[in-house]
Design a protein around this motif. Structure first.
Motif, PDB file in Angstrom:
ATOM      1  N   SER A 144       0.848  -1.189   0.000  1.00  0.00           N
ATOM      2  CA  SER A 144       0.000   0.000   0.000  1.00  0.00           C
ATOM      3  C   SER A 144       0.880   1.233   0.000  1.00  0.00           C
ATOM      4  N   ARG A 145       0.581   2.181  -0.875  1.00  0.00           N
ATOM      5  CA  ARG A 145       1.372   3.397  -0.917  1.00  0.00           C
ATOM      6  C   ARG A 145       0.513   4.616  -0.616  1.00  0.00           C
ATOM      7  N   LEU A 146      -0.642   4.408  -0.017  1.00  0.00           N
ATOM      8  CA  LEU A 146      -1.514   5.545   0.246  1.00  0.00           C
ATOM      9  C   LEU A 146      -0.820   6.565   1.127  1.00  0.00           C
ATOM     10  N   ARG A 147      -0.099   6.119   2.134  1.00  0.00           N
ATOM     11  CA  ARG A 147       0.578   7.034   3.045  1.00  0.00           C
ATOM     12  C   ARG A 147       1.792   7.690   2.386  1.00  0.00           C
ATOM     13  N   LEU A 148       2.477   6.946   1.491  1.00  0.00           N
ATOM     14  CA  LEU A 148       3.724   7.438   0.925  1.00  0.00           C
ATOM     15  C   LEU A 148       3.578   8.057  -0.460  1.00  0.00           C
ATOM     16  N   ALA A 149       2.420   7.929  -1.080  1.00  0.00           N
ATOM     17  CA  ALA A 149       2.268   8.378  -2.463  1.00  0.00           C
ATOM     18  C   ALA A 149       2.633   9.848  -2.640  1.00  0.00           C
ATOM     19  N   ALA A 150       2.090  10.723  -1.783  1.00  0.00           N
ATOM     20  CA  ALA A 150       2.364  12.152  -1.921  1.00  0.00           C
ATOM     21  C   ALA A 150       3.836  12.454  -1.670  1.00  0.00           C
ATOM     22  N   LEU A 151       4.437  11.773  -0.691  1.00  0.00           N
ATOM     23  CA  LEU A 151       5.848  12.000  -0.394  1.00  0.00           C
ATOM     24  C   LEU A 151       6.723  11.555  -1.555  1.00  0.00           C
ATOM     25  N   LEU A 152       6.480  10.361  -2.109  1.00  0.00           N
ATOM     26  CA  LEU A 152       7.301   9.872  -3.206  1.00  0.00           C
ATOM     27  C   LEU A 152       7.200  10.790  -4.420  1.00  0.00           C
ATOM     28  N   ALA A 153       5.997  11.298  -4.683  1.00  0.00           N
ATOM     29  CA  ALA A 153       5.825  12.233  -5.797  1.00  0.00           C
ATOM     30  C   ALA A 153       6.633  13.505  -5.560  1.00  0.00           C
ATOM     31  N   ALA A 154       6.650  13.995  -4.311  1.00  0.00           N
ATOM     32  CA  ALA A 154       7.407  15.208  -3.992  1.00  0.00           C
ATOM     33  C   ALA A 154       8.908  14.959  -4.115  1.00  0.00           C
ATOM     34  N   LEU A 155       9.374  13.801  -3.667  1.00  0.00           N
ATOM     35  CA  LEU A 155      10.789  13.474  -3.785  1.00  0.00           C
ATOM     36  C   LEU A 155      11.215  13.388  -5.250  1.00  0.00           C
ATOM     37  N   GLU A 156      10.377  12.772  -6.077  1.00  0.00           N
ATOM     38  CA  GLU A 156      10.707  12.640  -7.483  1.00  0.00           C
ATOM     39  C   GLU A 156      10.689  14.005  -8.187  1.00  0.00           C
ATOM     40  N   ALA A 157       9.812  14.891  -7.748  1.00  0.00           N
ATOM     41  CA  ALA A 157       9.732  16.218  -8.360  1.00  0.00           C
ATOM     42  C   ALA A 157      10.897  17.106  -7.952  1.00  0.00           C
ATOM     43  N   GLU A 158      11.382  16.961  -6.714  1.00  0.00           N
ATOM     44  CA  GLU A 158      12.462  17.807  -6.201  1.00  0.00           C
ATOM     45  C   GLU A 158      13.501  16.971  -5.472  1.00  0.00           C
ATOM     46  N   PRO A 159      14.229  16.122  -6.178  1.00  0.00           N
ATOM     47  CA  PRO A 159      15.193  15.252  -5.497  1.00  0.00           C
ATOM     48  C   PRO A 159      16.348  16.018  -4.854  1.00  0.00           C
ATOM     49  N   GLY A 160      16.623  17.231  -5.337  1.00  0.00           N
ATOM     50  CA  GLY A 160      17.734  17.993  -4.808  1.00  0.00           C
ATOM     51  C   GLY A 160      17.415  18.820  -3.579  1.00  0.00           C
ATOM     52  N   ARG A 161      16.173  18.827  -3.175  1.00  0.00           N
ATOM     53  CA  ARG A 161      15.779  19.592  -1.988  1.00  0.00           C
ATOM     54  C   ARG A 161      16.418  18.991  -0.726  1.00  0.00           C
ATOM     55  N   ASP A 162      16.576  19.813   0.316  1.00  0.00           N
ATOM     56  CA  ASP A 162      17.175  19.356   1.566  1.00  0.00           C
ATOM     57  C   ASP A 162      16.162  18.518   2.346  1.00  0.00           C
ATOM     58  N   TRP A 163      16.071  17.242   1.959  1.00  0.00           N
ATOM     59  CA  TRP A 163      15.088  16.345   2.561  1.00  0.00           C
ATOM     60  C   TRP A 163      15.687  15.659   3.773  1.00  0.00           C
ATOM     61  N   THR A 164      15.385  16.122   4.948  1.00  0.00           N
ATOM     62  CA  THR A 164      15.730  15.395   6.167  1.00  0.00           C
ATOM     63  C   THR A 164      14.632  14.373   6.441  1.00  0.00           C
ATOM     64  N   ALA A 165      14.911  13.427   7.327  1.00  0.00           N
ATOM     65  CA  ALA A 165      13.881  12.451   7.703  1.00  0.00           C
ATOM     66  C   ALA A 165      12.675  13.153   8.313  1.00  0.00           C
ATOM     67  N   ALA A 166      12.937  14.197   9.100  1.00  0.00           N
ATOM     68  CA  ALA A 166      11.834  14.930   9.712  1.00  0.00           C
ATOM     69  C   ALA A 166      10.986  15.628   8.652  1.00  0.00           C
ATOM     70  N   ALA A 167      11.647  16.205   7.645  1.00  0.00           N
ATOM     71  CA  ALA A 167      10.909  16.880   6.573  1.00  0.00           C
ATOM     72  C   ALA A 167      10.075  15.884   5.773  1.00  0.00           C
ATOM     73  N   MET A 168      10.619  14.709   5.512  1.00  0.00           N
ATOM     74  CA  MET A 168       9.861  13.677   4.812  1.00  0.00           C
ATOM     75  C   MET A 168       8.657  13.248   5.643  1.00  0.00           C
TER      76      MET A 168
END
Length: 272
Positions: A144-168
């Protein structure tokens, strides 16, 4: 429009000219050598060994390459896919293979190199290998990716952003410990490892496709500096960025114009 095949596996190479096609069966594209640029419907990507692309039936698609390349093309009836797997592949037609699926591709590549196998023997092998490969793909799909779908889309759109675990975690609406739990359950990895793989894939695509400076790619895809990018790419491919890009250029230069797009020389290092 041709009827769906049973299970057919072919080795193919592509050149720089468009080969737009559409047919009544599905395809899975598995690069073995070189980089392949694809368009599936309105979605494009560059794929390398260790990646796969899925073409749903009756979907316009194109594949081109400026470097010597080879890919397995698996033609199949889309009804042969588990419904959940088919749905996931339609949603995300470009994806990285799991380690288990990658080993199956490696095995089939070794078998394909044996020149003395008859057509009947080869097809019998494909008939046994393909269902196992599809089952392995299905087993690697998240439950199930219901919880992670929006996050994965954001990561793929902006992989260079400063993504900390807390931000994710904030983006997914969960705490850090729950975020790690979801990644383990659904993707069999950690948030940081998933992001690192995504960043490295984007770097490889950029190196294969253009001439941006290494420092610019490091900044663009979230590496602390050029040295960090170099360490990551060397660990994955055995080559630093400049040598990785030069290998692609050398392959083009050493290949006669009439053979560019056909099977090229064996890569000196695995680009995956």
């Amino acid at each position: 429009m041709a009827p769906p095949p049973t299970l057919s596996l072919d080795l193919r190479s592509y050149g720089p000219d468009s080969t737009t096609d559409r047919h009544g069966f599905a395809q899975i594209v598995l690069p073995l050598e070189g980089a392949l640029s694809m368009e599936i419907g309105t979605r494009g990507a560059a794929i390398l060994r260790g990646d796969m692309a899925f073409v749903e039936s009756d979907t316009f698609h194109d594949q081109v390459s400026a470097v010597p390349n080879r890919s397995f093309i698996l033609d199949l009836d889309p009804e042969a896919l588990a419904p959940r797997l088919r749905e996931e592949l339609i949603r995300r037609p470009y994806t990285a293979l799991s380690p288990a699926a990658g080993k199956l591709v490696d095995f089939m590549a070794l078998m394909a190199a044996q020149q003395d196998a008859s057509a009947e023997t080869t097809q019998a092998m494909v008939d046994r290998w393909a269902p196992l490969f599809l089952d392995t793909l299905a087993g690697g799909m998240p439950r199930s990716r219901l919880r992670l779908a929006a996050l994965l889309a954001a990561l793929e759109a902006e992989p260079g952003r400063d993504w900390t675990a807390a931000a994710m975690g904030r983006h997914a609406g969960v705490g850090v410990s729950r975020l790690h739990e979801l990644f383990r359950q659904e993707l069999d990895t950690t948030p940081r490892a998933w992001l690192s793989d995504l960043r490295l894939k984007r770097v490889r695509e950029a190196l294969a496709a253009g001439h941006r400076s290494i420092a610019e790619l490091a900044y663009r895809f979230g590496y602390s500096d050029q040295s960090a990018l170099t360490r990551a790419l060397r660990k994955a491919t055995g080559l630093p960025p400049a040598a990785y890009r030069r290998q692609m250029q050398d392959a083009i230069a050493e290949s006669p114009p009439e053979t560019q797009g056909e099977t090229g020389p064996e890569p000196r290092s695995k680009p995956a």
